[in-house]
Design an enzyme around this catalytic site. Structure first.
Site, PDB file in Angstrom:
ATOM      1  N   ASP A 421     -80.023  62.394   5.349  1.00  0.00           N
ATOM      2  CA  ASP A 421     -78.995  63.177   4.674  1.00  0.00           C
ATOM      3  C   ASP A 421     -78.653  64.344   5.601  1.00  0.00           C
ATOM      4  OD1 ASP A 421     -77.434  64.299   2.476  1.00  0.00           O
ATOM      5  OD2 ASP A 421     -79.036  65.772   2.342  1.00  0.00           O
ATOM      6  N   GLU A 454     -67.054  78.789  -8.064  1.00  0.00           N
ATOM      7  CA  GLU A 454     -68.299  78.227  -7.529  1.00  0.00           C
ATOM      8  C   GLU A 454     -69.542  78.788  -8.208  1.00  0.00           C
ATOM      9  OE1 GLU A 454     -68.518  75.711  -5.812  1.00  0.00           O
ATOM     10  OE2 GLU A 454     -66.756  75.490  -4.560  1.00  0.00           O
ATOM     11  N   SER A 457     -70.993  76.187 -10.160  1.00  0.00           N
ATOM     12  CA  SER A 457     -71.305  74.946  -9.446  1.00  0.00           C
ATOM     13  C   SER A 457     -72.765  74.927  -8.982  1.00  0.00           C
ATOM     14  CB  SER A 457     -70.387  74.804  -8.234  1.00  0.00           C
ATOM     15  OG  SER A 457     -70.778  73.704  -7.436  1.00  0.00           O
ATOM     16  N   HIS A 459     -73.478  72.991  -6.220  1.00  0.00           N
ATOM     17  CA  HIS A 459     -73.372  72.512  -4.833  1.00  0.00           C
ATOM     18  C   HIS A 459     -73.912  73.554  -3.855  1.00  0.00           C
ATOM     19  CE1 HIS A 459     -71.626  70.931  -1.121  1.00  0.00           C
ATOM     20  NE2 HIS A 459     -71.507  69.781  -1.781  1.00  0.00           N
ATOM     21  N   GLY A 502     -61.911  72.229  -3.177  1.00  0.00           N
ATOM     22  CA  GLY A 502     -62.682  71.072  -2.720  1.00  0.00           C
ATOM     23  C   GLY A 502     -62.208  70.553  -1.382  1.00  0.00           C
ATOM     24  N   ASP A 620     -83.468  65.781   0.762  1.00  0.00           N
ATOM     25  CA  ASP A 620     -84.123  66.971   0.221  1.00  0.00           C
ATOM     26  C   ASP A 620     -84.704  66.751  -1.166  1.00  0.00           C
ATOM     27  OD1 ASP A 620     -81.932  66.980  -1.411  1.00  0.00           O
ATOM     28  OD2 ASP A 620     -80.947  68.693  -0.478  1.00  0.00           O
ATOM     29  N   ASP A 624     -80.467  63.566  -3.607  1.00  0.00           N
ATOM     30  CA  ASP A 624     -80.698  62.306  -2.883  1.00  0.00           C
ATOM     31  C   ASP A 624     -81.658  61.381  -3.623  1.00  0.00           C
ATOM     32  OD1 ASP A 624     -79.130  63.084  -0.625  1.00  0.00           O
ATOM     33  OD2 ASP A 624     -80.775  64.381  -0.008  1.00  0.00           O
TER      34      ASP A 624
END
Length: 741
Positions: A421, A454, A457, A459, A502, A620, A624
């Site tokens: 990744d 964000e 979020s 992410h 995005g 991580d 994943d």
């Protein structure tokens, strides 16, 4: 379902393991069982509504074995080692005079010769009594289970020598001239017991060392903690610490449980968990882990995980589970061991009968029978794999490399494709805002909009934007109707305006025109930066460029992996950004899987597997998880999060990518040792049994002495364990920097 580990110290060969495994398979309520011969443990998963642990103990006893209670396992193990040592010494005291008599009786005066049989009987009988365990385990288990084990071979061999000698001695006492001192085998019976007890003692002592890593980990946990309750500090036992307790730690003390630092600063030695020798700096909001050592400075932290939930407890549980599991390569040894003892009994009695038919004396044929029974050693076969697995997983744990099971350790040694990744694995996972391009408003307005959205979020890029907004002291707006699209972007309303933030694909999906700003977007992408495009009411108003640096040592790691495997990078980023990162990391141009959504990563792994590759996925352990679970071996990098431990096969406790290559090298080395052990165990039996059966006698007049057979049997088991213990020296090589190799 309840899980229980039961110590069974009187398991002495693979046949014992097979007997217990077959027993547990047929017991109602026992859902799963694993027997580890090297650890002398049975791991049982059972339905406590159907069967109780006491009933399981009774079943084990009924089969002729002695289970230990969980809280007395270590005491029982030490007691067994001490008992074997005392028994060996006592047997040696009685056996040595017997050996002297057997070698030099012809030189003794006639009046002494008349009573030598009585003397030999008196010396040999205490040794036979001290070795009663072989008769109990060998003959009683044969009667109860209709299955023979290693102790059955010993009981028949020693019993035959002793009973024959006793019959000869009684005949001599009664005046018969059919027997003489040449017919007495008392010293053989006594020395066989002595040698085998020595072998068992050395085996038990050595096996204690193979689980040293677990013992060291268990010793890390402190016994007490200083907690603050009702405004007062008091010292309590570690079991009394509760979640949300406020705990103080002084310099030099061990941190009692996992938590988050709320006051003070310090540096903490986390080497016992991560294998990293350099102390880690801790400040407010830093995570601290139970068992680690506070080097300097006092601090206060809030307990978040206690007891079995702490990271140290999870590691101990993980290593124990790995050490008790079976590698696929062990199946061959198990199959052979299952048929081994009956075949040895058949060979022994067949050899004895053949020599009798060929005209040899009963004494000669009996010697062959005893030698074959004693020299055969399924113990070495049973120990070959688990001892190497125990030492190997223990070595890994000390370096911060945790294998969840033996199967993953074996599979990793065969892996020929590594998929990495990008974010948080190849890169540091700490992206920074490096450029803001605004088309209609000032840069701070653009940052305010992006940070406001964000904030909701999860992410990794969201953190970079929020940190930049905090650094510039920008007040955030209230966000409504927030929607996140994993791998693409997010939508939200601020005041009366609609915003999309995005990547390029997200803009196209929402029919937002990008042609006017295409050159600016492509320029940011071309220099290897991740691009976040912001639109207001479906019109692009700016771009935020974010960069994430490669982790240290990545180039070296990929360089070494490229020599042995097909190395790929998988990312949700666009292809241009991914290629620039790949070039820096030395990943080949064509080995890039870009613009892959999190939910599609597992499918990409399947595609590689369909091409015939054994795949190791390195991630991580958070987003994943599906890919890690799909891969042949999932390797989670980081601090051993719950998700990583759950989804991955191998957990790397520190954020050092060199450990990926070290884990591979360790797995190769462990498999090499297992193959060595199995070779010597097989080679020993293939060579020793025919010699004991007398195959060399017609050519060289050489017949294996039963006492030498006993010594060889003990040596074979000890040599396998010792070969596994020698693995520990490999740790020093793994700790060297790659450029020194």
């Amino acid at each position: 379902m309840k899980k229980q580990t039961i110590k069974i110290l009187d398991m002495h060969c693979s046949s014992c393991v097979k007997t217990l495994e077959d027993t547990f398979k047929n017991i109602k309520g026992i859902k799963k069982s694993k027997i580890n011969f090297a650890l002398k443990e049975a791991f049982i998963e059972y339905d406590e509504k159907t069967i109780s642990i006491d009933e399981i103990y009774k079943i084990i006893k009924k089969k002729g074995y002695t289970p230990s209670k969980e809280d007395t396992q270590e005491i029982d193990q030490k007691k067994e080692i001490k008992t074997l040592k005392i028994k060996f010494i006592l047997c040696a005291v009685f056996s040595l005079p017997l050996m002297y008599i057997a070698m030099f009786y012809k030189l003794m005066p006639i009046f002494i010769l008349k009573h030598l049989a009585i003397v030999q009987f008196i010396l040999a009988t205490p040794v036979i009594i001290l070795g009663y365990q072989f008769f109990k385990n060998g003959l009683l288990i044969l009667l109860k289970t209709k299955k023979a084990n290693m102790d059955t071979l010993i009981a028949i061999g020693v019993g035959a020598a002793y009973v024959y000698s006793l019959v000869a001695a009684i005949s001599m006492w009664l005046g018969s001239e059919k027997f003489s001192h040449d017919n007495l085998y008392f010293e053989v019976a006594a020395f066989l017991i002595t040698f085998i007890l020595l072998g068992r003692y050395l085996e038990a002592f050595s096996l204690g060392k193979t689980s040293l890593a677990i013992k060291k980990l268990m010793e890390l946990s402190p016994k007490t903690a200083h907690i603050v309750r009702d405004g007062k500090e008091k010292t309590v036992l570690i079991d009394e610490v509760l979640v949300n307790d406020i705990i103080t730690v002084k310099p030099g003390e061990k941190i009692p449980v996992d938590g988050i630092l709320i006051e003070g600063r310090s540096s903490v030695d986390e080497s016992m968990i991560t294998g990293e020798s350099i102390p880690v700096e801790k400040e407010k909001n830093s995570k601290v882990f139970g068992g680690t050592i506070n080097k300097r400075g006092s601090f206060t932290f809030k307990a978040e995980k206690v007891g079995k939930d702490t990271l140290l407890s999870q590691i101990i549980k993980l290593v124990k589970s790995a050490q008790s599991s079976k590698a696929p390569i062990q199946k061959l040894a198990d199959i052979i061991a299952n048929y081994f003892v009956p075949i040895v009994l058949l060979i022994a009695f067949a050899s004895c009968s053949i020599w009798l038919l060929l005209g040899k004396s009963f004494l000669f044929s009996l010697t062959v029978l005893i030698s074959v029974l004693i020299v055969a050693c399924p113990c070495a076969l049973g120990l070959a794999t688990p001892t190497a697995i125990m030492v190997g997983t223990g070595m890994g744990a000390q370096m911060g490399i945790l294998f969840k099971n033996a199967s993953s350790l074996q599979t990793l040694s065969k892996v020929n494709s590594f998929v990495f990744d990008k974010t948080g694995t190849l890169t540091q996972g700490k992206p920074k805002v490096v450029n803001i391009i605004s088309y209609e408003h000032d840069k701070n307005y653009l940052l305010k909009i992006a940070a406001s959205i964000e904030k909701k979020s999860s992410h990794p890029l969201a953190d970079a934007i929020l940190k930049e907004a905090k650094l510039k002291k920008i007040d955030l707006e209230e966000v409504k109707d927030f929607e996140e699209y994993p791998g693409l972007g997010a939508f939200a309303k601020i005041n009366l305006d609609e915003f999309h933030i995005g990547n390029l694909s997200f803009m196209k999906k929402n029919n937002i025109p990008t042609d006017e700003k295409k050159s600016g977007i492509e320029h940011v992408i071309s220099v290897g930066k991740t691009t976040l495009i912001i639109s207001k009411n479906k019109k692009i108003i700016g771009i935020i460029a974010i960069a994430d640096l490669l982790k240290p040592h990545i180039k070296n790691v990929i360089h070494f992996l490229n020599k042995i495997a097909y190395v790929l990078m998988m990312t949700g980023d666009n292809l241009k950004t991914a290629r620039i990162i790949a070039i820096k990391a030395r990943i080949e141009y064509n080995n890039i899987l870009a613009e892959i959504l999190p939910q599609d990563k597992a499918n990409e792994i399947l595609k590689i597997q369909k091409k015939g590759f054994l795949v190791a996925m390195v991630g991580d352990g958070i987003n994943d998880a599906p890919a890690l679970a799909t891969a042949d071996v999932g390797i989670a990098v980081g601090k051993g999060t719950d998700v990583a431990i759950e989804s991955a096969d191998v957990v790397l406790m520190k954020d050092d990518m060199r450990d990926v290559y070290k884990a591979y090298l360790l797995s190769k080395y462990v498999m090499k040792k297992i193959k060595q052990n199995l070779f010597w165990a097989f080679f020993y039996n293939i060579l020793a049994i025919p010699i004991a059966a007398g195959i060399l006698y017609p050519f060289f007049h050489f017949l294996l002495n039963p006492m030498l057979a006993g010594a060889l049997m003990a040596f074979s088991s000890v040599s396998v364990v010792t070969n596994s213990l020698l693995m520990k020296s490999y740790t020093k090589k793994l700790k060297k920097p790659f450029f020194e190799r």
